[in-house]
Design a protein around this motif. Structure first.
Motif, PDB file in Angstrom:
ATOM      1  N   LYS A 169      -0.088  -2.641 -10.443  1.00 55.38           N
ATOM      2  CA  LYS A 169       1.375  -2.761 -10.887  1.00 55.38           C
ATOM      3  C   LYS A 169       1.283  -2.259 -12.334  1.00 55.38           C
ATOM      4  CE  LYS A 169       2.543  -7.056  -9.932  1.00 55.38           C
ATOM      5  NZ  LYS A 169       3.394  -8.211  -9.778  1.00 55.38           N
ATOM      6  N   ASP A 170       0.252  -2.689 -13.142  1.00 56.33           N
ATOM      7  CA  ASP A 170       0.473  -2.008 -14.484  1.00 56.33           C
ATOM      8  C   ASP A 170       0.093  -0.877 -14.549  1.00 56.33           C
ATOM      9  OD1 ASP A 170       0.293  -2.659 -17.455  1.00 56.33           O
ATOM     10  OD2 ASP A 170      -1.904  -1.941 -17.147  1.00 56.33           O
ATOM     11  N   ILE A 171      -0.924  -0.334 -13.716  1.00 56.58           N
ATOM     12  CA  ILE A 171      -1.313   1.052 -13.587  1.00 56.58           C
ATOM     13  C   ILE A 171      -0.085   2.030 -13.315  1.00 56.58           C
ATOM     14  CG2 ILE A 171      -2.723   2.826 -12.489  1.00 56.58           C
ATOM     15  CD1 ILE A 171      -4.855   0.315 -12.500  1.00 56.58           C
ATOM     16  N   LEU A 172       0.691   1.449 -12.211  1.00 57.05           N
ATOM     17  CA  LEU A 172       1.785   2.578 -11.474  1.00 57.05           C
ATOM     18  C   LEU A 172       3.018   2.049 -12.349  1.00 57.05           C
ATOM     19  CD1 LEU A 172       0.760   2.043  -7.827  1.00 57.05           C
ATOM     20  CD2 LEU A 172       0.089   4.042  -9.572  1.00 57.05           C
ATOM     21  N   GLY A 173       3.022   1.249 -13.090  1.00 56.56           N
ATOM     22  CA  GLY A 173       4.396   0.889 -13.894  1.00 56.56           C
ATOM     23  C   GLY A 173       5.414   0.234 -12.942  1.00 56.56           C
ATOM     24  N   VAL A 174       4.792  -0.628 -12.297  1.00 55.37           N
ATOM     25  CA  VAL A 174       5.613  -1.457 -11.396  1.00 55.37           C
ATOM     26  C   VAL A 174       6.123  -2.685 -11.958  1.00 55.37           C
ATOM     27  CG1 VAL A 174       5.801  -2.768  -9.222  1.00 55.37           C
ATOM     28  CG2 VAL A 174       4.440  -0.355  -9.060  1.00 55.37           C
ATOM     29  N   PRO A 175       7.434  -3.003 -11.876  1.00 53.38           N
ATOM     30  CA  PRO A 175       7.989  -4.326 -12.578  1.00 53.38           C
ATOM     31  C   PRO A 175       7.097  -5.503 -12.187  1.00 53.38           C
ATOM     32  CG  PRO A 175       9.706  -3.016 -11.837  1.00 53.38           C
ATOM     33  CD  PRO A 175       8.458  -2.436 -11.376  1.00 53.38           C
ATOM     34  N   GLU A 176       6.930  -6.308 -13.064  1.00 53.98           N
ATOM     35  CA  GLU A 176       6.261  -7.792 -12.827  1.00 53.98           C
ATOM     36  C   GLU A 176       6.667  -8.474 -11.451  1.00 53.98           C
ATOM     37  OE1 GLU A 176       3.460 -10.785 -13.186  1.00 53.98           O
ATOM     38  OE2 GLU A 176       3.558  -8.829 -13.880  1.00 53.98           O
ATOM     39  N   GLU A 177       8.037  -8.503 -11.405  1.00 54.67           N
ATOM     40  CA  GLU A 177       8.651  -9.264 -10.371  1.00 54.67           C
ATOM     41  C   GLU A 177       8.318  -8.551  -8.996  1.00 54.67           C
ATOM     42  OE1 GLU A 177      11.942  -6.524 -11.510  1.00 54.67           O
ATOM     43  OE2 GLU A 177      10.166  -7.727 -12.439  1.00 54.67           O
ATOM     44  N   CYS A 178       7.845  -7.504  -8.850  1.00 56.24           N
ATOM     45  CA  CYS A 178       7.569  -6.884  -7.540  1.00 56.24           C
ATOM     46  C   CYS A 178       6.132  -7.118  -7.113  1.00 56.24           C
ATOM     47  CB  CYS A 178       7.702  -5.333  -7.747  1.00 56.24           C
ATOM     48  SG  CYS A 178       9.571  -4.840  -8.283  1.00 56.24           S
ATOM     49  N   THR A 179       5.741  -6.557  -5.875  1.00 56.36           N
ATOM     50  CA  THR A 179       4.407  -6.884  -5.515  1.00 56.36           C
ATOM     51  C   THR A 179       3.963  -5.379  -4.841  1.00 56.36           C
ATOM     52  OG1 THR A 179       4.984  -9.270  -4.875  1.00 56.36           O
ATOM     53  CG2 THR A 179       2.894  -8.113  -3.857  1.00 56.36           C
ATOM     54  N   VAL A 180       2.825  -5.053  -4.810  1.00 52.42           N
ATOM     55  CA  VAL A 180       2.233  -4.027  -4.167  1.00 52.42           C
ATOM     56  C   VAL A 180       1.815  -4.650  -2.685  1.00 52.42           C
ATOM     57  CG1 VAL A 180       0.412  -2.261  -4.019  1.00 52.42           C
ATOM     58  CG2 VAL A 180       1.606  -2.776  -6.268  1.00 52.42           C
ATOM     59  N   ALA A 181       2.361  -4.209  -1.720  1.00 50.29           N
ATOM     60  CA  ALA A 181       2.329  -4.803  -0.311  1.00 50.29           C
ATOM     61  C   ALA A 181       0.904  -4.137   0.233  1.00 50.29           C
ATOM     62  CB  ALA A 181       3.252  -4.742   0.540  1.00 50.29           C
ATOM     63  N   LEU A 182       0.491  -2.947   0.104  1.00 52.34           N
ATOM     64  CA  LEU A 182      -0.363  -2.292   0.653  1.00 52.34           C
ATOM     65  C   LEU A 182      -0.579  -0.880  -0.042  1.00 52.34           C
ATOM     66  CD1 LEU A 182      -1.701  -2.888   3.584  1.00 52.34           C
ATOM     67  CD2 LEU A 182      -0.402  -0.779   4.327  1.00 52.34           C
ATOM     68  N   LEU A 183      -1.853  -0.664   0.114  1.00 55.51           N
ATOM     69  CA  LEU A 183      -2.382   0.861  -0.383  1.00 55.51           C
ATOM     70  C   LEU A 183      -2.596   1.525   1.013  1.00 55.51           C
ATOM     71  CD1 LEU A 183      -4.676   0.315  -3.663  1.00 55.51           C
ATOM     72  CD2 LEU A 183      -2.229   1.284  -3.569  1.00 55.51           C
ATOM     73  N   LEU A 184      -2.169   2.941   0.935  1.00 53.35           N
ATOM     74  CA  LEU A 184      -2.494   3.493   2.349  1.00 53.35           C
ATOM     75  C   LEU A 184      -3.136   4.808   1.932  1.00 53.35           C
ATOM     76  CD1 LEU A 184      -2.191   3.385   5.371  1.00 53.35           C
ATOM     77  CD2 LEU A 184      -0.061   4.740   4.961  1.00 53.35           C
TER      78      LEU A 184
END
Length: 211
Positions: A169-184
């Motif tokens: 999330k930090d690398i991709l600039g994703v907000p803290e409250e979100c979740t990376v569900a999957l990498l594909l």
């Protein structure tokens, strides 16, 4: 062969792939691929997930490190991160309502009453602490569309859950409250993985009562 036969065979032949050919995917096909993933259903059509396409070499290297150095993260020509957005519905609901109006799916009354009803239901979920759970479900449905659609394009894929969510999330600039569900990881396969098989149906499918 019927479409059903072809589709069944495609699903049976699909394998998680870790080695990819060193060739780029056609950008037009990649765009079509992403558009087809967007056809995935979500609750109330809220589309409360997003996809980050990881292109920059330095960013890819950092994701590779955060994903336990899985080789497909570095070698696949296309790497996608499916992001679940627990509060994403607040941004998408007005846009969905506007689109539904423009297509005639909703009339003016629907746009008002249904938007209010959906917002109320989502607030109930938020109060119960369930918005993350439901956003994850929607993101995973989209990711599954990606896995199957890749096969239809003649591509292979590798879904991954083995990564440090906070770091990615930090690398991709994703907000803290979100979740990376999957990498594909997606691309043309450079290997022929063997089929591991599946458990028999009666070991994983039950009727009326879990056993």
């Amino acid at each position: 062969m019927t479409f059903r036969d072809d589709f069944a065979q495609m699903l049976k032949n699909r394998r998680a792939t870790r080695r990819y050919k060193d060739s780029e995917l056609d950008p037009t096909e990649v765009r079509e691929f992403l558009e087809l993933i967007q056809q995935a259903p979500t609750a109330f059509n809220l589309q409360d997930y997003s996809i980050v396409v990881v292109q920059d070499a330095e960013v890819r290297e950092r994701v590779y490190e955060a994903a336990n150095k899985q080789p497909q993260v570095a070698s696949a020509p296309l790497l996608l991160a499916f992001v679940a957005e627990p509060d994403g519905w607040e941004r998408t609901l007005p846009k969905v309502a506007e689109q539904n109006l423009s297509t005639g799916f909703w009339d003016d009354n629907d746009a008002k009453t249904r938007s209010e009803r959906i917002a109320s239901f989502q607030e109930i979920r938020r109060t119960a602490g369930l918005t993350r759970e439901f956003a994850l479900r929607n993101a995973m449905i989209a990711a599954t569309y990606g896995i199957v659609t890749a096969e239809a394009f003649g591509w292979a894929s590798s879904p991954m859950t083995g990564f440090d969510d906070a770091k990615v999330k930090d690398i991709l600039g994703v907000p803290e409250e979100c979740t990376v569900a999957l990498l594909l990881a997606v691309g043309e396969s450079d290997e022929s993985p063997k089929a591991p098989g599946r458990l028999p149906l009666n070991a994983r499918v039950f009727v009326d009562q879990w056993a």
